[in-house]
Design a protein around this motif. Sequence first.
Motif, PDB file in Angstrom:
ATOM      1  N   ILE A  67       0.866  -1.181   0.000  1.00 40.93           N
ATOM      2  CA  ILE A  67       0.000   0.000   0.000  1.00 40.93           C
ATOM      3  C   ILE A  67       0.899   1.226   0.000  1.00 40.93           C
ATOM      4  O   ILE A  67       1.842   1.313   0.786  1.00 40.93           O
ATOM      5  N   ILE A  68       0.599   2.176  -0.886  1.00 40.13           N
ATOM      6  CA  ILE A  68       1.319   3.448  -0.905  1.00 40.13           C
ATOM      7  C   ILE A  68       0.289   4.569  -0.827  1.00 40.13           C
ATOM      8  O   ILE A  68      -0.635   4.634  -1.634  1.00 40.13           O
ATOM      9  N   THR A  69       0.419   5.404   0.182  1.00 36.90           N
ATOM     10  CA  THR A  69      -0.639   6.356   0.489  1.00 36.90           C
ATOM     11  C   THR A  69      -0.087   7.719   0.883  1.00 36.90           C
ATOM     12  O   THR A  69       1.010   7.817   1.454  1.00 36.90           O
ATOM     13  N   ALA A  70      -0.860   8.747   0.586  1.00 35.49           N
ATOM     14  CA  ALA A  70      -0.511  10.111   0.995  1.00 35.49           C
ATOM     15  C   ALA A  70      -1.077  10.449   2.370  1.00 35.49           C
ATOM     16  O   ALA A  70      -1.008  11.594   2.810  1.00 35.49           O
ATOM     17  N   THR A  71      -1.636   9.456   3.043  1.00 35.62           N
ATOM     18  CA  THR A  71      -2.082   9.627   4.430  1.00 35.62           C
ATOM     19  C   THR A  71      -0.963   9.128   5.352  1.00 35.62           C
ATOM     20  O   THR A  71      -0.200   8.235   4.986  1.00 35.62           O
ATOM     21  N   ASN A  72      -0.872   9.718   6.530  1.00 35.80           N
ATOM     22  CA  ASN A  72       0.281   9.415   7.387  1.00 35.80           C
ATOM     23  C   ASN A  72       0.215   8.015   8.011  1.00 35.80           C
ATOM     24  O   ASN A  72      -0.838   7.405   8.112  1.00 35.80           O
ATOM     25  N   ARG A  73       1.379   7.546   8.426  1.00 39.02           N
ATOM     26  CA  ARG A  73       1.510   6.181   8.937  1.00 39.02           C
ATOM     27  C   ARG A  73       0.714   5.951  10.217  1.00 39.02           C
ATOM     28  O   ARG A  73       0.193   4.844  10.436  1.00 39.02           O
ATOM     29  N   PHE A  74       0.591   6.961  11.083  1.00 36.64           N
ATOM     30  CA  PHE A  74      -0.189   6.777  12.303  1.00 36.64           C
ATOM     31  C   PHE A  74      -1.601   6.319  11.962  1.00 36.64           C
ATOM     32  O   PHE A  74      -2.136   5.386  12.578  1.00 36.64           O
ATOM     33  N   GLY A  84      11.248  13.058   6.095  1.00 39.78           N
ATOM     34  CA  GLY A  84      11.498  12.592   4.730  1.00 39.78           C
ATOM     35  C   GLY A  84      10.549  13.175   3.703  1.00 39.78           C
ATOM     36  O   GLY A  84       9.823  14.138   3.954  1.00 39.78           O
ATOM     37  N   VAL A  85      10.545  12.546   2.536  1.00 37.81           N
ATOM     38  CA  VAL A  85       9.721  13.003   1.406  1.00 37.81           C
ATOM     39  C   VAL A  85       8.288  12.516   1.592  1.00 37.81           C
ATOM     40  O   VAL A  85       8.073  11.318   1.807  1.00 37.81           O
ATOM     41  N   PRO A  86       7.302  13.407   1.536  1.00 34.86           N
ATOM     42  CA  PRO A  86       5.907  12.949   1.626  1.00 34.86           C
ATOM     43  C   PRO A  86       5.538  12.088   0.418  1.00 34.86           C
ATOM     44  O   PRO A  86       5.861  12.446  -0.723  1.00 34.86           O
ATOM     45  N   ALA A 103       4.315  13.114  -7.143  1.00 38.67           N
ATOM     46  CA  ALA A 103       5.619  12.586  -7.574  1.00 38.67           C
ATOM     47  C   ALA A 103       6.413  12.009  -6.407  1.00 38.67           C
ATOM     48  O   ALA A 103       7.302  11.165  -6.598  1.00 38.67           O
ATOM     49  N   GLY A 104       6.087  12.449  -5.180  1.00 39.47           N
ATOM     50  CA  GLY A 104       6.751  11.904  -3.998  1.00 39.47           C
ATOM     51  C   GLY A 104       6.488  10.419  -3.814  1.00 39.47           C
ATOM     52  O   GLY A 104       7.304   9.711  -3.196  1.00 39.47           O
ATOM     53  N   LYS A 105       5.381   9.926  -4.348  1.00 39.12           N
ATOM     54  CA  LYS A 105       5.133   8.475  -4.275  1.00 39.12           C
ATOM     55  C   LYS A 105       6.166   7.722  -5.107  1.00 39.12           C
ATOM     56  O   LYS A 105       6.623   6.649  -4.715  1.00 39.12           O
ATOM     57  N   VAL A 106       6.527   8.282  -6.261  1.00 39.04           N
ATOM     58  CA  VAL A 106       7.547   7.657  -7.103  1.00 39.04           C
ATOM     59  C   VAL A 106       8.884   7.648  -6.377  1.00 39.04           C
ATOM     60  O   VAL A 106       9.586   6.628  -6.333  1.00 39.04           O
ATOM     61  N   THR A 107       9.251   8.792  -5.786  1.00 44.79           N
ATOM     62  CA  THR A 107      10.510   8.895  -5.044  1.00 44.79           C
ATOM     63  C   THR A 107      10.578   7.874  -3.921  1.00 44.79           C
ATOM     64  O   THR A 107      11.572   7.147  -3.758  1.00 44.79           O
ATOM     65  N   ARG A 108       9.512   7.810  -3.126  1.00 51.37           N
ATOM     66  CA  ARG A 108       9.492   6.890  -1.982  1.00 51.37           C
ATOM     67  C   ARG A 108       9.501   5.432  -2.449  1.00 51.37           C
ATOM     68  O   ARG A 108      10.132   4.571  -1.825  1.00 51.37           O
ATOM     69  N   LEU A 109       8.787   5.138  -3.538  1.00 57.23           N
ATOM     70  CA  LEU A 109       8.774   3.767  -4.047  1.00 57.23           C
ATOM     71  C   LEU A 109      10.154   3.373  -4.558  1.00 57.23           C
ATOM     72  O   LEU A 109      10.608   2.242  -4.319  1.00 57.23           O
ATOM     73  N   GLU A 110      10.835   4.288  -5.236  1.00 58.93           N
ATOM     74  CA  GLU A 110      12.190   3.984  -5.723  1.00 58.93           C
ATOM     75  C   GLU A 110      13.129   3.690  -4.554  1.00 58.93           C
ATOM     76  O   GLU A 110      13.970   2.785  -4.642  1.00 58.93           O
ATOM     77  N   GLU A 111      12.991   4.438  -3.465  1.00 62.49           N
ATOM     78  CA  GLU A 111      13.795   4.166  -2.264  1.00 62.49           C
ATOM     79  C   GLU A 111      13.481   2.768  -1.731  1.00 62.49           C
ATOM     80  O   GLU A 111      14.387   2.009  -1.373  1.00 62.49           O
ATOM     81  N   TRP A 112      12.199   2.457  -1.664  1.00 64.10           N
ATOM     82  CA  TRP A 112      11.745   1.161  -1.152  1.00 64.10           C
ATOM     83  C   TRP A 112      12.291   0.030  -2.019  1.00 64.10           C
ATOM     84  O   TRP A 112      12.778  -0.988  -1.509  1.00 64.10           O
TER      85      TRP A 112
END
Length: 219
Positions: A109-116, A148-150, A154-163
């Motif tokens: 799951i990749i979401t723009a809502t926070n982890r909490f 980190g990056v939200p 486009a931040g989803k792409v950045t975070r997914l690439e890190e993952w």
Amino acid sequence: MSLAIFDLDNTLIAGDSDHAWGEFLVEQGAVDAKIYREANERYFQLYQSGELDIHEYLAFSLKPLAENSPEQLAAWHQQFMAAKIEPIILPRAEELLARHRARGDTLLIITATNRFITAPIAERLGVDELIAIEPEVIDGRYTGRVSGVPSFQAGKVTRLEEWLSERDHTLDGSTFYSDSINDLPLLERVDTAIAVDPDEQLRAAAQERNWRIISLRDQ
């Protein structure tokens, strides 16, 4: 093993968990009802139109995490799950997850809502891997800032690439399911993009690109 990626809000659940959390805080008397509700609605509309300033929104939405103890937040989240999330979990979404699981796919799951907010929802859905906005925590308490990056647009792409780099994974054979025009950058990166009950802008983009459009809602 292929990667099956899912947006959360209005994709796997029939609502927006971030917006619902704001409503829940109002109902609990944890925030100024009039001011908070008006801001929550305004930011939600900006999100839907693809015009949200994510950093401005996070300064607003993470503030209650900093203003309350971890114990109080945990108690509220239990109530929130029962009252707001359980009723909007989509059976057809759970079936879709089960089909990918049975194929041996890695579920994320990749979401723009926070982890909490989202970690317990991902756990409830049986999805072990979660990329979410990370609220900063210092000495066991939320600070109200983001780390980190939200994972937004486009931040989803950045975070997914890190993952992916951390796990030696690739996007070969990957699928991404989303409802939102905000996710266009990631939808354009995966092998298979699927629009789920899409907003009007994403529906138009999906039709233009010949992407599959599905519904997980009861018809």
